[in-house]
Design an enzyme around this catalytic site. Structure first.
Site, PDB file in Angstrom:
ATOM      1  N   HIS A 198       1.912  -3.902  -0.209  1.00  0.00           N
ATOM      2  CA  HIS A 198       1.028  -2.685  -0.736  1.00  0.00           C
ATOM      3  C   HIS A 198       1.206  -2.702  -2.240  1.00  0.00           C
ATOM      4  CE1 HIS A 198       5.295  -1.083  -0.429  1.00  0.00           C
ATOM      5  NE2 HIS A 198       4.969  -0.215  -1.637  1.00  0.00           N
ATOM      6  N   GLU A 220      -0.056   2.726  -0.855  1.00  0.00           N
ATOM      7  CA  GLU A 220       0.822   3.873  -0.652  1.00  0.00           C
ATOM      8  C   GLU A 220       0.295   4.809  -1.608  1.00  0.00           C
ATOM      9  OE1 GLU A 220       5.456   4.731  -2.113  1.00  0.00           O
ATOM     10  OE2 GLU A 220       4.751   2.619  -1.646  1.00  0.00           O
ATOM     11  N   HIS A 234      -6.610  -1.990 -11.383  1.00  0.00           N
ATOM     12  CA  HIS A 234      -7.555  -1.600 -10.023  1.00  0.00           C
ATOM     13  C   HIS A 234      -7.090  -2.484  -9.085  1.00  0.00           C
ATOM     14  CE1 HIS A 234      -9.940  -4.752 -11.973  1.00  0.00           C
ATOM     15  NE2 HIS A 234     -10.290  -4.852 -10.768  1.00  0.00           N
ATOM     16  N   GLU A 270     -12.518  -1.325  -7.573  1.00  0.00           N
ATOM     17  CA  GLU A 270     -13.525  -1.916  -7.569  1.00  0.00           C
ATOM     18  C   GLU A 270     -14.282  -2.507  -6.401  1.00  0.00           C
ATOM     19  OE1 GLU A 270     -14.702  -6.345  -9.978  1.00  0.00           O
ATOM     20  OE2 GLU A 270     -12.910  -6.038  -9.484  1.00  0.00           O
TER      21      GLU A 270
END
Length: 122
Positions: free
Chosen positions: A7, A56, A75, A117
């Site tokens: 994550h 998260e 990103h 993106e």
């Protein structure tokens, strides 16, 4: 030794607003959450129907100012199954913040200023 990425964490000011954005823009839905017994924080893990990687979203009760996210160069990237339809959806939502037509990608911005993106299948 091998490591699996599981994550990424983004801090958010308004958890409900962020959950709505991520579900509408990218189809990410809540998988689980953890709340502090004293209400000081909520960790909300969201993901897509494909893949195990999660985002998260962390809400901190006492944090009231927008987060400093640097120069916006980091990103997450997402690959939609229909790039043209995704572009039209994001255009209609008004969340496209940058397009790089030479590379064939574009970026959307979430309510807290994080860039995401969108890339076509390679």
């Amino acid at each position: 030794m091998k490591f699996k990425m599981i994550h990424e964490c983004y801090n958010v000011l308004d958890l409900d607003r962020s959950l709505k954005f991520y579900e509408e823009a990218l189809g990410l839905t809540e998988r689980r959450r953890m709340e502090a017994p004293d209400g000081s924080f909520i960790l909300c893990f969201i993901g897509s129907e494909v893949g195990d990687f999660e985002l998260e979203l962390t809400w901190l009760r006492d944090h009231k100012e927008p987060y400093d996210i640097g120069e916006g160069e980091f990103h997450l990237a997402f690959e939609p199954d229909d790039f043209a339809a995704a572009h039209e959806k994001h255009k209609a939502m008004g969340c496209i913040c940058f397009e790089n037509t030479a590379l064939g990608v574009y970026f959307i911005e979430d309510p807290d200023g994080y860039w995401l993106e969108i890339v076509p299948k390679h």
